[in-house]
Design a protein around this motif. Structure first.
Motif, mmCIF file in Angstrom:
data_model
loop_
_atom_site.group_PDB
_atom_site.id
_atom_site.type_symbol
_atom_site.label_atom_id
_atom_site.label_comp_id
_atom_site.label_asym_id
_atom_site.label_seq_id
_atom_site.Cartn_x
_atom_site.Cartn_y
_atom_site.Cartn_z
ATOM 1 N N PRO A 33 0.804 -1.230 0.000
ATOM 2 C CA PRO A 33 0.000 0.000 0.000
ATOM 3 C C PRO A 33 0.833 1.274 0.000
ATOM 4 O O PRO A 33 0.426 2.280 -0.593
ATOM 5 N N ASP A 34 1.991 1.237 0.659
ATOM 6 C CA ASP A 34 2.842 2.432 0.750
ATOM 7 C C ASP A 34 4.077 2.331 -0.146
ATOM 8 O O ASP A 34 5.093 2.985 0.104
ATOM 9 N N ALA A 35 4.006 1.557 -1.196
ATOM 10 C CA ALA A 35 5.131 1.407 -2.116
ATOM 11 C C ALA A 35 5.515 2.760 -2.720
ATOM 12 O O ALA A 35 4.662 3.607 -2.992
ATOM 13 N N VAL A 36 6.823 2.945 -2.930
ATOM 14 C CA VAL A 36 7.355 4.156 -3.567
ATOM 15 C C VAL A 36 8.063 3.743 -4.843
ATOM 16 O O VAL A 36 8.975 2.901 -4.811
ATOM 17 N N GLU A 118 13.364 -2.142 -15.376
ATOM 18 C CA GLU A 118 12.745 -2.123 -14.053
ATOM 19 C C GLU A 118 13.657 -2.727 -12.997
ATOM 20 O O GLU A 118 14.315 -3.751 -13.246
ATOM 21 N N PHE A 119 13.667 -2.117 -11.818
ATOM 22 C CA PHE A 119 14.270 -2.683 -10.614
ATOM 23 C C PHE A 119 13.218 -2.614 -9.514
ATOM 24 O O PHE A 119 12.752 -1.523 -9.166
ATOM 25 N N TRP A 120 12.836 -3.759 -8.973
ATOM 26 C CA TRP A 120 11.794 -3.844 -7.954
ATOM 27 C C TRP A 120 12.356 -4.446 -6.671
ATOM 28 O O TRP A 120 12.905 -5.546 -6.695
ATOM 29 N N ARG A 121 12.204 -3.743 -5.562
ATOM 30 C CA ARG A 121 12.557 -4.318 -4.259
ATOM 31 C C ARG A 121 11.307 -4.947 -3.665
ATOM 32 O O ARG A 121 10.244 -4.306 -3.622
ATOM 33 N N VAL A 122 11.444 -6.191 -3.254
ATOM 34 C CA VAL A 122 10.287 -6.941 -2.790
ATOM 35 C C VAL A 122 10.463 -7.357 -1.336
ATOM 36 O O VAL A 122 11.580 -7.640 -0.876
ATOM 37 N N GLU A 123 9.366 -7.362 -0.631
ATOM 38 C CA GLU A 123 9.286 -7.913 0.714
ATOM 39 C C GLU A 123 8.082 -8.826 0.744
ATOM 40 O O GLU A 123 6.969 -8.403 0.387
ATOM 41 N N GLY A 124 8.291 -10.089 1.144
ATOM 42 C CA GLY A 124 7.226 -11.069 1.029
ATOM 43 C C GLY A 124 6.922 -11.308 -0.430
ATOM 44 O O GLY A 124 7.813 -11.650 -1.211
ATOM 45 N N ASP A 125 5.668 -11.084 -0.817
ATOM 46 C CA ASP A 125 5.298 -11.297 -2.220
ATOM 47 C C ASP A 125 4.864 -10.004 -2.903
ATOM 48 O O ASP A 125 4.200 -10.043 -3.942
ATOM 49 N N ILE A 127 5.851 -5.727 -4.083
ATOM 50 C CA ILE A 127 6.827 -4.676 -4.354
ATOM 51 C C ILE A 127 6.662 -3.567 -3.323
ATOM 52 O O ILE A 127 5.553 -3.073 -3.097
ATOM 53 N N VAL A 128 7.768 -3.167 -2.715
ATOM 54 C CA VAL A 128 7.737 -2.059 -1.764
ATOM 55 C C VAL A 128 8.462 -0.824 -2.298
ATOM 56 O O VAL A 128 8.283 0.280 -1.771
ATOM 57 N N GLU A 129 9.255 -1.013 -3.337
ATOM 58 C CA GLU A 129 10.051 0.091 -3.884
ATOM 59 C C GLU A 129 10.429 -0.254 -5.309
ATOM 60 O O GLU A 129 10.610 -1.437 -5.644
ATOM 61 N N GLY A 130 10.559 0.765 -6.161
ATOM 62 C CA GLY A 130 10.934 0.490 -7.536
ATOM 63 C C GLY A 130 11.616 1.656 -8.214
ATOM 64 O O GLY A 130 11.488 2.810 -7.796
ATOM 65 N N ARG A 131 12.371 1.325 -9.260
ATOM 66 C CA ARG A 131 12.935 2.297 -10.187
ATOM 67 C C ARG A 131 12.579 1.806 -11.590
ATOM 68 O O ARG A 131 12.787 0.626 -11.910
ATOM 69 N N VAL A 132 12.084 2.697 -12.435
ATOM 70 C CA VAL A 132 11.625 2.324 -13.776
ATOM 71 C C VAL A 132 12.089 3.377 -14.767
ATOM 72 O O VAL A 132 11.882 4.576 -14.551
ATOM 73 N N ILE A 133 12.710 2.943 -15.858
ATOM 74 C CA ILE A 133 13.057 3.843 -16.959
ATOM 75 C C ILE A 133 12.234 3.441 -18.176
ATOM 76 O O ILE A 133 12.314 2.302 -18.646
ATOM 77 N N VAL A 134 11.435 4.387 -18.658
ATOM 78 C CA VAL A 134 10.641 4.218 -19.875
ATOM 79 C C VAL A 134 11.355 4.976 -20.993
ATOM 80 O O VAL A 134 11.596 6.178 -20.873
ATOM 81 N N ASP A 135 11.700 4.282 -22.066
ATOM 82 C CA ASP A 135 12.518 4.891 -23.122
ATOM 83 C C ASP A 135 11.637 5.691 -24.075
ATOM 84 O O ASP A 135 11.277 5.231 -25.160
ATOM 85 N N LEU A 136 11.305 6.920 -23.679
ATOM 86 C CA LEU A 136 10.441 7.759 -24.500
ATOM 87 C C LEU A 136 11.147 8.308 -25.740
ATOM 88 O O LEU A 136 10.494 8.605 -26.741
ATOM 89 N N LEU A 137 12.467 8.440 -25.688
ATOM 90 C CA LEU A 137 13.180 8.843 -26.907
ATOM 91 C C LEU A 137 13.016 7.787 -27.995
ATOM 92 O O LEU A 137 12.814 8.111 -29.170
#
Length: 329
Positions: A33-36, A118-125, A127-137
């Motif tokens: 619920p509080d994922a960033v 994508e890089f996803w940090r997981v706890e249990g099952d 995602i609690v945190e993520g970094r995502v790059i979308v290649d808009l160029l």
């Protein structure tokens, strides 16, 4: 220990296949619920599941007709950096007919392959945190609205899956430590280079870390190439001429899994814009660059490297709004 990789792969795919009325539940089953989640420009930082839906998933679903994920690789492991955590990384395309605007990019009405790292940090099952790059160029290139004075230095191809076709939840996970060791040895030598040849000791040849025929798949703006001479001619020389004082390797995450390894920094690089790059004259501004690198190793060498860079953010720092420029084309 439960293998989170196939579960997460299925959950992420479901974000684009469930009916609209089931999307909120699907997001709630995928993210805490509080994922960033930090998304490349122009999206920004998302806080909590409502924000993730409204500013990331829903815009993609609205923009694309019959959207689907087409994963090239999904792998993960324990973070070797002090930041810590269990992470799952992915390189994927979101495909579909581009029929409505997406973050200011006008639709083409045609099939697109939207490249995402994508890089996803997981706890249990979840995602609690993520970094995502979308290649808009790359998306702008697919739509035929290139916003810069110079075109790609390499070939602007659709990213291929690994040559070995084994990047989805790879087996023999214990080999991941050795794969990451190879990548870290390469990174340790990469920052020192000859300003005339742009070569670096410990990269190719005896004692090197790259296979003689390695493939390098670069993002929109750079393009892809093969072999060290191709890498120098189609990326490295132009980048170092424009940013000769660049320093990299500031990574929050480094993971290895089977023949694969991945590293990411947010930002990873700091540098000064001292020369023309992609047609943008030097500004002498201090810049930062968000980076994701995904590697496949074989026989003790790096055989393939997929690279995602937040070039929309980089070019904004250089005074160029590529989305606004593309709207004028």
């Amino acid at each position: 220990m439960t293998d989170i990789r196939p579960h997460l792969q299925s959950q992420l795919a479901g974000l684009f296949t469930v009916e609209n009325k089931a999307l909120e539940a699907q997001v709630g089953a995928t993210f805490a619920p509080d994922a960033v989640v930090h998304i490349s420009d122009p999206v920004g930082v998302l806080h909590g599941t409502n924000d993730i839906v409204e500013r990331f998933i829903a815009p993609l679903r609205r923009a694309l007709s019959a959207p689907r994920r087409r994963d090239l690789m999904v792998f993960g492991g324990q973070n070797r950096r002090d930041y810590g955590g269990t992470w799952v990384s992915a390189v994927t395309h979101i495909t579909g007919l581009f029929t409505a605007p997406l973050w200011g990019v006008a639709p083409s009405g045609k099939l697109i392959y939207l490249r995402i790292g994508e890089f996803w940090r997981v706890e249990g099952d979840k995602i609690v945190e993520g970094r995502v790059i979308v290649d808009l160029l790359d998306l702008l290139h697919q739509c035929g609205r290139w916003p810069l004075a110079e075109a790609h230095y390499g070939a602007p191809i659709t990213f291929p899956a690994p040559a070995t076709q084994d990047g989805l939840c790879p087996a023999n996970r214990e080999a991941g430590e050795a794969s990451l060791d190879i990548v870290e040895r390469m990174l340790g030598a990469l920052h020192v280079y000859d300003p005339d040849s742009f070569g670096s000791d410990g990269q190719v040849g005896a004692g090197g870390t790259w296979a003689p025929d390695f493939a390098w798949y670069g993002p929109g703006g750079i393009g892809s190439t093969v072999t060290w001479p191709g890498f120098v001619d189609h990326h490295r020389a132009q980048f170092l001429q424009a940013f000769p004082d660049r320093q990299g390797g500031n990574h929050y995450c480094r993971i290895g899994d089977g023949a694969y390894a991945a590293v990411s920094g947010w930002p990873s690089m700091t540098m000064t814009h001292k020369g023309t790059y992609l047609g943008v004259p030097a500004t002498n501004k201090a810049l930062t660059l968000r980076v994701m690198d995904f590697y496949r190793c074989a026989d003790g060498l790096i055989a393939e490297n997929w690279v995602l860079l937040d070039y929309v953010h980089l070019l904004n720092q250089m005074g160029v709004d590529v989305i606004a420029e593309a709207a004028l084309r």
